[in-house]
Design a protein around this motif. Structure first.
Motif, PDB file in Angstrom:
ATOM      1  N   CYS A  50      51.713 137.995  40.281  1.00  0.00           N
ATOM      2  CA  CYS A  50      52.634 136.848  40.291  1.00  0.00           C
ATOM      3  C   CYS A  50      52.892 136.257  41.682  1.00  0.00           C
ATOM      4  O   CYS A  50      52.786 135.041  41.851  1.00  0.00           O
ATOM      5  CB  CYS A  50      53.962 137.191  39.625  1.00  0.00           C
ATOM      6  SG  CYS A  50      53.967 138.622  38.564  1.00  0.00           S
TER       7      CYS A  50
ATOM      8  N   ASP B 149      45.154 137.705  33.647  1.00  0.00           N
ATOM      9  CA  ASP B 149      46.515 137.267  33.920  1.00  0.00           C
ATOM     10  C   ASP B 149      46.580 135.755  34.105  1.00  0.00           C
ATOM     11  O   ASP B 149      45.592 135.135  34.487  1.00  0.00           O
ATOM     12  CB  ASP B 149      46.963 137.950  35.224  1.00  0.00           C
ATOM     13  CG  ASP B 149      48.471 138.044  35.346  1.00  0.00           C
ATOM     14  OD1 ASP B 149      49.171 137.691  34.385  1.00  0.00           O
ATOM     15  OD2 ASP B 149      48.942 138.471  36.416  1.00  0.00           O
TER      16      ASP B 149
ATOM     17  N   HIS C 259      49.762 132.581  35.183  1.00  0.00           N
ATOM     18  CA  HIS C 259      51.149 132.166  35.370  1.00  0.00           C
ATOM     19  C   HIS C 259      51.230 130.683  35.120  1.00  0.00           C
ATOM     20  O   HIS C 259      50.512 129.902  35.746  1.00  0.00           O
ATOM     21  CB  HIS C 259      51.625 132.550  36.772  1.00  0.00           C
ATOM     22  CG  HIS C 259      51.693 134.033  36.936  1.00  0.00           C
ATOM     23  ND1 HIS C 259      50.656 134.765  37.445  1.00  0.00           N
ATOM     24  CD2 HIS C 259      52.659 134.921  36.573  1.00  0.00           C
ATOM     25  CE1 HIS C 259      50.979 136.050  37.415  1.00  0.00           C
ATOM     26  NE2 HIS C 259      52.181 136.181  36.878  1.00  0.00           N
TER      27      HIS C 259
ATOM     28  N   HIS D 296      54.729 134.349  32.470  1.00  0.00           N
ATOM     29  CA  HIS D 296      53.685 135.332  32.797  1.00  0.00           C
ATOM     30  C   HIS D 296      52.964 135.616  31.492  1.00  0.00           C
ATOM     31  O   HIS D 296      53.611 135.889  30.487  1.00  0.00           O
ATOM     32  CB  HIS D 296      54.245 136.660  33.287  1.00  0.00           C
ATOM     33  CG  HIS D 296      55.213 136.568  34.413  1.00  0.00           C
ATOM     34  ND1 HIS D 296      54.949 137.075  35.654  1.00  0.00           N
ATOM     35  CD2 HIS D 296      56.449 136.041  34.482  1.00  0.00           C
ATOM     36  CE1 HIS D 296      55.986 136.876  36.444  1.00  0.00           C
ATOM     37  NE2 HIS D 296      56.915 136.250  35.755  1.00  0.00           N
TER      38      HIS D 296
END
Ligand SMILES: [Zn+2]
Ligand SMILES: [Zn+2]
Length: 591
Positions: free
Chosen positions: A282, A331, A333, A462
């Protein structure tokens, strides 16, 4: 449960049965090994165990004799009889039997002067029950394995021998369970990972740091291509950011303070520089967001990466590829306005669903984790939380998905949806998440220029869609028992010439397939044909293409798939068939 180790007494009939079977085990052990000392014997998921100290080491080969003694005691129908002794009486009884572990438990665990014990014939156990009526109620059990276990889980205390077993109300249920175990063992990703040379773990590298071998790396590359291509198509922007950052970055994000137990000690340099292996992606993605002043026109901004994360896990919890110390997370964001939140959550769920469908993750459930009622356990305003929880719930409901509510299980910075998946041993783990966050945007003072020119704060989502590459891989190995779909399989076709005279044509077939990006091997060993076919099947190769005189002449291949279905077609038709199957990422036929 009945042990004094536990606080609750379980009335669950299956727990009672299994705990009673543990008593039966200890009774049999004491009859066969009179100088053995017994520790504790609780029920566990699917069975029970009991810990013993033996004067000579016990081997798995000793289990059948113990089991048959258990059977004899079961047939005797000895009643389970509870008795309440005074502390002094209980101490005297266990001292007389030389059971010092029980004396220790009485000293540490029993409050007051009443000590509850259970008799099963001559066998005496410190126990609060409840138990079945007699040993005849224990009908279907099996001892499974022997393991080492420290007394009371303490590495400084003596190591005991733990005997694991399972117990069921009927022989049929026992049988089903044993079959399930056998199947799960065959599918175990650690075993298959070794047999199929997919990955290895080496002590010199370190526990929890698996090495992807060529075939495993090929599968990972295919997975990553699939994931990244799909995300690019859905408007994600893929970045690459480093595995480390200054420790200050994680102080600003709060990880250094709140997540420290999973983080590695920082690397400190002479000039005072402190670098930290990142436990999450993040903060790096936030820095990417802040490389320019963002306008509302750019939102939602979806920054994605298959990023390496480092988390400290105790060595005892590490398991093959499923629990590791370094992993690559699929991942992303998403930075968006509060009005866009709902659509972004839906989009993230839809992507996870799509990945699950293609990859064959058929069994999973959702858990919506919401905040605690206690105010100091979460950050942000009540209104923000209500809105975000409502958005998550509504997104799931509008997509026709049911979910379980995990009240008080949210992260401190926002509510989340977890996708729970089970492995071959039916152990549940979280594969993907969608998490709403109001906290990091504030800590990093994120902004965008709104339509009216005012500076506003974006919401952050997220999102992990396919989970970590390591955990996904462990799941897929077990899901397919190594027989991966053709698009993922490291070797898609083995071309097998019948005799040396057909080698040239075999090479031609291979070259033609390779030109269409099919992964091919030619088996030129001077083995018999059926042996070659068998070896390819052991490696679970999707297609074996046999070429002999007839094929050379006709320009055909004689191919068979893993289900044993055969086709005799021209080389071009075969290329067409297999490339279509790969392009569509078709699942293998179910047998
Ligand atoms: Zn008991
Ligand atoms: Zn994150």
């Amino acid at each position: 449960m009945g042990e004094y180790e536990e606080h609750e007494t379980s009335q669950d009939p299956l727990h009672v049965l299994r705990h009673s079977t543990a008593h039966l085990l200890a009774a049999a052990v004491i009859e066969l090994y009179p100088d053995a000392r017994y520790g504790i014997g609780p029920p566990v998921e699917d069975g029970f165990y009991y810990d013993f100290a033996f004067s000579k080491p016990l081997a798995e080969a000793d289990l059948p004799a113990i089991e048959s003694r258990m059977r004899r005691i079961a047939q005797e129908g000895r009643p389970f009889v509870q008795e309440t002794l005074t502390r002094a009486e209980a101490n005297a009884e266990f001292a007389k039997r030389g059971q010092d572990y029980k004396l220790e438990l009485i000293a540490d665990k029993v409050e007051g002067d009443d000590v509850s014990v259970y008799h099963t014939g001559d066998f005496l156990d410190l126990c609060r029950g409840p138990h079945v009526a007699t040993t005849r109620d224990v009908k279907a059990f099996k001892l499974l394995r022997v393991a080492g276990a420290y007394w009371r889980g303490d590495e400084k205390k003596p190591q005991l021998t733990r005997i694991y077993g399972t117990s069921w109300p009927s022989p049929k249920e026992l049988d089903d369970y044993l079959k399930f175990l056998e199947e799960a063992e065959k599918r175990d990703h650690k075993k298959l990972g070794k047999d199929l040379k997919l990955f290895t773990v080496d002590d010199r590298v370190g526990p929890g740091l698996p090495l992807w071998l060529p075939d495993g790396a090929t599968i990972r590359r295919e997975l990553e291509r699939f994931i990244v291509d799909e995300e690019l198509m859905r408007g994600y922007q893929h970045v690459r950011t480093p595995d480390v950052a200054r420790l200050d970055l994680f102080r600003q994000s709060g990880h250094a303070q709140l997540y420290a137990e999973y983080m590695y000690p920082p690397m400190r340099f002479e000039d005072g520089e402190e670098l930290e292996l990142r436990p999450v992606n993040c903060p790096h993605h936030i820095v990417v967001y802040q490389t320019e002043l963002r306008s509302y026109r750019e939102l939602p901004l979806r920054i994605a990466e298959i990023g390496n994360n480092w988390r400290y896990e105790r060595s005892g919890t590490l398991a093959g590829m499923n629990r590791v110390r370094s992993f690559a997370l699929n991942d992303a964001h998403i930075f968006c306005t509060p009005e866009q939140l709902m659509d972004e959550v839906k989009g993230a769920i839809d992507l996870a669903l799509y990945f699950s469908k293609v990859l064959g993750i058929d069994e999973f459930s959702y858990r919506l984790s919401t905040r605690d009622d206690v105010k100091d356990k979460w950050l942000g305003s009540e209104e923000q939380w209500e809105d975000a929880q409502a958005a998550l719930a509504e997104a799931l409901e509008s997509m026709g998905q049911t979910y379980e509510l995990g009240k008080g299980e949210a992260a401190f910075y926002g509510p989340k949806i977890d996708f729970q998946v089970r492995d071959a041993h039916r152990r549940e783990f979280t594969n993907s998440t969608v998490q709403v966050d109001f906290q990091l945007p504030q800590r990093f003072e994120l902004e965008y220029v709104a339509e009216d020119g005012a500076r506003k704060r974006p919401v952050m989502v997220h999102r992990g869609a396919a989970g970590s590459m390591e955990r996904l891989f462990s799941y897929l190995i077990e899901r397919y028992a190594g027989a991966f779909p053709t698009w993922l399989h490291p070797t898609q076709v083995v071309v097998t010439p019948i005799a040396d005279a057909h080698n040239e044509y075999a090479q031609e077939v291979a070259a033609r397939l390779r030109a269409s990006r099919v992964r091919v091997e030619v088996d030129r060993r001077s083995e018999r044909l059926d042996r070659k076919i068998r070896d390819a099947k052991l490696k679970k190769v999707p297609y074996v293409a046999v070429v002999g005189g007839k094929e050379v002449e006709s320009g055909h291949v004689n191919a068979q798939n893993r289900a044993g279905e055969k086709v005799d077609i021209t080389l071009e038709s075969f290329v067409e068939m297999i490339t279509a199957e790969i392009a569509e990422r078709r699942r293998p036929p179910q047998r």
